[in-house]
Design a protein around this motif. Structure first.
Motif, mmCIF file in Angstrom:
data_model
loop_
_atom_site.group_PDB
_atom_site.id
_atom_site.type_symbol
_atom_site.label_atom_id
_atom_site.label_comp_id
_atom_site.label_asym_id
_atom_site.label_seq_id
_atom_site.Cartn_x
_atom_site.Cartn_y
_atom_site.Cartn_z
ATOM 1 N N LEU A 78 62.378 -7.998 25.485
ATOM 2 C CA LEU A 78 61.916 -9.248 25.788
ATOM 3 C C LEU A 78 62.524 -9.620 27.456
ATOM 4 O O LEU A 78 63.720 -9.268 27.572
ATOM 5 N N PRO A 79 61.626 -9.560 28.320
ATOM 6 C CA PRO A 79 61.949 -9.567 29.673
ATOM 7 C C PRO A 79 62.890 -10.861 30.361
ATOM 8 O O PRO A 79 62.643 -11.908 29.571
ATOM 9 N N GLU A 80 63.482 -10.849 31.302
ATOM 10 C CA GLU A 80 63.851 -12.056 31.833
ATOM 11 C C GLU A 80 62.900 -13.111 32.247
ATOM 12 O O GLU A 80 62.953 -14.068 31.871
ATOM 13 N N GLU A 81 61.663 -12.500 32.934
ATOM 14 C CA GLU A 81 60.740 -13.433 33.051
ATOM 15 C C GLU A 81 59.888 -13.829 32.049
ATOM 16 O O GLU A 81 59.388 -13.023 31.341
ATOM 17 N N ARG A 82 59.737 -15.138 31.588
ATOM 18 C CA ARG A 82 58.917 -15.408 30.350
ATOM 19 C C ARG A 82 57.645 -15.569 30.616
ATOM 20 O O ARG A 82 57.056 -15.626 31.801
ATOM 21 N N GLY A 83 56.805 -14.987 29.487
ATOM 22 C CA GLY A 83 55.428 -14.805 29.721
ATOM 23 C C GLY A 83 54.824 -14.855 28.315
ATOM 24 O O GLY A 83 54.757 -13.889 27.535
ATOM 25 N N VAL A 84 53.939 -16.207 28.305
ATOM 26 C CA VAL A 84 53.110 -16.143 27.025
ATOM 27 C C VAL A 84 51.773 -16.475 27.560
ATOM 28 O O VAL A 84 51.587 -16.897 28.577
ATOM 29 N N TYR A 85 50.841 -16.170 26.971
ATOM 30 C CA TYR A 85 49.435 -16.325 27.103
ATOM 31 C C TYR A 85 49.169 -18.024 27.221
ATOM 32 O O TYR A 85 48.995 -18.327 25.971
ATOM 33 N N ARG A 86 49.371 -18.838 27.983
ATOM 34 C CA ARG A 86 49.476 -20.340 28.049
ATOM 35 C C ARG A 86 48.304 -20.850 27.145
ATOM 36 O O ARG A 86 48.550 -21.929 26.656
ATOM 37 N N LYS A 87 47.033 -20.422 27.464
ATOM 38 C CA LYS A 87 45.954 -21.154 26.872
ATOM 39 C C LYS A 87 45.701 -20.672 25.566
ATOM 40 O O LYS A 87 44.896 -21.524 24.666
ATOM 41 N N MET A 88 46.485 -19.531 24.956
ATOM 42 C CA MET A 88 46.318 -19.339 23.641
ATOM 43 C C MET A 88 46.790 -20.207 22.683
ATOM 44 O O MET A 88 47.884 -20.397 22.999
ATOM 45 N N ARG A 89 46.365 -19.886 21.488
ATOM 46 C CA ARG A 89 47.122 -20.736 20.311
ATOM 47 C C ARG A 89 48.383 -19.709 19.916
ATOM 48 O O ARG A 89 48.087 -18.424 20.094
ATOM 49 N N VAL A 90 49.440 -20.417 19.478
ATOM 50 C CA VAL A 90 50.445 -19.538 19.181
ATOM 51 C C VAL A 90 50.189 -18.527 17.928
ATOM 52 O O VAL A 90 50.490 -17.283 18.174
ATOM 53 N N GLY A 91 49.547 -18.886 17.042
ATOM 54 C CA GLY A 91 49.238 -17.728 16.068
ATOM 55 C C GLY A 91 48.521 -16.613 16.692
ATOM 56 O O GLY A 91 48.609 -15.647 16.233
ATOM 57 N N GLU A 92 47.553 -17.177 17.590
ATOM 58 C CA GLU A 92 46.546 -16.119 17.876
ATOM 59 C C GLU A 92 47.219 -15.338 18.998
ATOM 60 O O GLU A 92 47.030 -13.953 18.813
ATOM 61 N N PHE A 93 48.114 -15.787 19.699
ATOM 62 C CA PHE A 93 48.896 -14.898 20.545
ATOM 63 C C PHE A 93 49.843 -14.014 19.757
ATOM 64 O O PHE A 93 49.623 -12.793 20.292
ATOM 65 N N LEU A 121 59.929 -22.511 13.402
ATOM 66 C CA LEU A 121 58.669 -23.297 14.502
ATOM 67 C C LEU A 121 57.595 -23.624 13.517
ATOM 68 O O LEU A 121 56.498 -23.121 13.488
ATOM 69 N N PRO A 122 57.666 -24.684 12.634
ATOM 70 C CA PRO A 122 56.814 -24.908 11.572
ATOM 71 C C PRO A 122 55.549 -25.708 12.367
ATOM 72 O O PRO A 122 55.894 -26.617 13.255
ATOM 73 N N GLY A 123 54.228 -25.285 11.700
ATOM 74 C CA GLY A 123 53.338 -26.476 12.554
ATOM 75 C C GLY A 123 52.996 -26.010 13.795
ATOM 76 O O GLY A 123 52.083 -26.768 14.358
ATOM 77 N N VAL A 124 53.399 -24.937 14.482
ATOM 78 C CA VAL A 124 52.910 -24.705 15.853
ATOM 79 C C VAL A 124 51.861 -23.615 15.753
ATOM 80 O O VAL A 124 51.358 -23.335 17.040
ATOM 81 N N ALA A 125 51.397 -23.027 14.841
ATOM 82 C CA ALA A 125 50.443 -21.904 15.055
ATOM 83 C C ALA A 125 49.358 -22.229 15.427
ATOM 84 O O ALA A 125 48.670 -21.444 16.317
ATOM 85 N N ARG A 126 48.607 -23.420 15.490
ATOM 86 C CA ARG A 126 47.464 -24.051 16.028
ATOM 87 C C ARG A 126 47.728 -24.432 17.230
ATOM 88 O O ARG A 126 46.845 -24.914 18.242
ATOM 89 N N LYS A 127 49.051 -24.692 17.752
ATOM 90 C CA LYS A 127 49.191 -25.382 18.944
ATOM 91 C C LYS A 127 48.963 -24.170 20.037
ATOM 92 O O LYS A 127 49.229 -23.133 19.927
ATOM 93 N N ARG A 128 48.351 -24.641 21.461
ATOM 94 C CA ARG A 128 48.285 -23.708 22.393
ATOM 95 C C ARG A 128 49.838 -23.485 23.164
ATOM 96 O O ARG A 128 50.618 -24.308 22.817
ATOM 97 N N CYS A 129 50.097 -22.288 23.714
ATOM 98 C CA CYS A 129 51.457 -22.237 23.899
ATOM 99 C C CYS A 129 51.910 -22.983 25.106
ATOM 100 O O CYS A 129 53.090 -23.449 25.060
ATOM 101 N N GLN A 130 50.918 -23.743 25.926
ATOM 102 C CA GLN A 130 51.498 -24.375 26.897
ATOM 103 C C GLN A 130 51.715 -25.844 26.400
ATOM 104 O O GLN A 130 52.250 -26.472 27.172
ATOM 105 N N GLU A 131 51.435 -26.111 25.385
ATOM 106 C CA GLU A 131 51.919 -27.272 24.862
ATOM 107 C C GLU A 131 53.312 -27.329 23.996
ATOM 108 O O GLU A 131 53.951 -28.408 23.812
ATOM 109 N N LEU A 132 53.784 -26.200 24.002
ATOM 110 C CA LEU A 132 55.368 -25.947 23.530
ATOM 111 C C LEU A 132 56.418 -26.080 24.602
ATOM 112 O O LEU A 132 55.978 -26.045 25.876
ATOM 113 N N SER A 133 57.805 -26.850 24.283
ATOM 114 C CA SER A 133 58.720 -26.688 25.167
ATOM 115 C C SER A 133 58.949 -25.353 25.610
ATOM 116 O O SER A 133 58.642 -24.222 24.973
ATOM 117 N N LYS A 134 59.813 -25.385 26.961
ATOM 118 C CA LYS A 134 60.376 -24.132 27.109
ATOM 119 C C LYS A 134 61.114 -23.572 26.040
ATOM 120 O O LYS A 134 61.060 -22.178 25.916
#
Length: 318
Positions: A78-93, A121-134
């Motif tokens: 887990l790097p210090e610089e955070r990085g998720v694919y913001r446009k992808m849905r959480v489950g897909e990522f 993190l219930p119910g977030v699998a279908r959300k896009r990563c960019q929709e989540l809090s930090k």
């Protein structure tokens, strides 16, 4: 004892800045090790070198006996610089990351579901990563780090951006993973978080290792011989009595007026027992309701080694 990480005489310089200065240490297999120090001490640089993201100017680094690149599927990072694919849905990522680690599609989906539940993190699998809090993104990235069941887990500031509830949750999961047999090393400048879960501590300051010990070992070494006293009356008058009681160096009153810290002279007693004659003398001066030896904290240890608190160090660097 086998080692998961070995660092031998490693140095790294950025221009005129000597970020890491001839450090050597080993992380035993199966340990839960905190890599501690103020911001700018060299923690992230060392971790990036362990992961072969950057290379040392001199020295040798082994992760699981060789280069981290040779064991990339057995290491979680887990790097210090955070990085998720913001446009992808959480489950897909999460499924995508686990597939990159060689996990089949069906297992990837089940793992993602189970870990999202475990990390609250219930119910977030279908959300896009960019929709989540930090903080939620941080937990998702942690899941991506450990979904492939790595033997060695390296976390750079894993608690960054988490509120106290989620920091406690993450700390509990890290401890559980270690109890299941994983070797874990994580960096942090927040010492109390490491103190709660680590069995071993590496402390770095100004690019050099200033401490490498187990938690039990450092408490023996840095035992401050401090008693925490609570009284049913004000302890304000007690502070002037230190010179009249043999064995006491200093008495410091707390702000609540009913609590004081009594700093004792070293006695050589391996059991760290409170001398009964001291208890009797203090009890003559104030109605004591509780006495207990205060264990040294990691912040106490840092101040003893470096001569200033972590917060002071960070203020001076800003």
């Amino acid at each position: 004892m086998s080692t998961a990480i070995e660092v031998r005489n490693v140095s790294k310089r950025y221009g005129d800045n000597l970020a890491v200065n001839d450090i050597s240490f080993a992380v035993p297999t199966g340990s839960l090790c905190g890599f501690l120090g103020p911001n700018g001490a060299g923690k992230s640089t060392t971790i990036r070198m362990i992961m072969s993201i950057i290379y040392p100017d001199s020295g040798t680094i082994l992760a699981r006996g060789g280069s981290a690149l040779d064991s990339k599927d057995r290491i979680g990072y887990l790097p210090e610089e955070r990085g998720v694919y913001r446009k992808m849905r959480v489950g897909e990522f999460l499924r995508y990351i686990s597939r990159l680690k060689g996990i089949d599609a069906r297992s990837s989906a089940k793992l993602a579901e189970d870990w999202l539940e475990r990390m609250d993190l219930p119910g977030v699998a279908r959300k896009r990563c960019q929709e989540l809090s930090k903080g939620m993104q941080q937990k998702v990235q942690f899941i991506a780090t450990i979904m492939h069941d790595p033997e060695l887990i390296i976390l750079d500031e894993p608690f960054s951006g988490l509120d106290p509830v989620n920091a406690n949750l993450l700390g509990r999961v890290i401890h559980e993973l270690n109890e299941e047999g994983r070797t874990i090393i994580f960096s942090t400048h927040v010492l109390h978080q490491a103190e709660q879960i680590c069995d071993r501590v590496l402390m770095i300051n100004k690019g050099g290792i200033v401490l490498d010990d187990t938690m039990s070992g450092l408490r023996r070494t840095f035992d401050p011989r401090t008693i925490l006293l609570r009284s049913s009356e004000s302890v304000e008058g007690l502070t002037g009595a230190a010179g009249s009681i043999p064995g006491i160096i200093e008495i410091r009153a707390h702000e609540d007026e009913h609590t004081a810290e009594i700093v004792l002279e070293k006695t050589g007693d391996p059991m760290n027992r409170i001398p009964p004659e001291l208890i009797a003398r203090v009890s003559e001066l104030t109605p004591v309701t509780a006495l207990e030896l205060r264990r040294p904290t990691l912040d106490d240890v840092f101040v003893a080694l470096v001569g200033r608190s972590v917060s002071e160090a960070e203020e001076n660097e800003s």
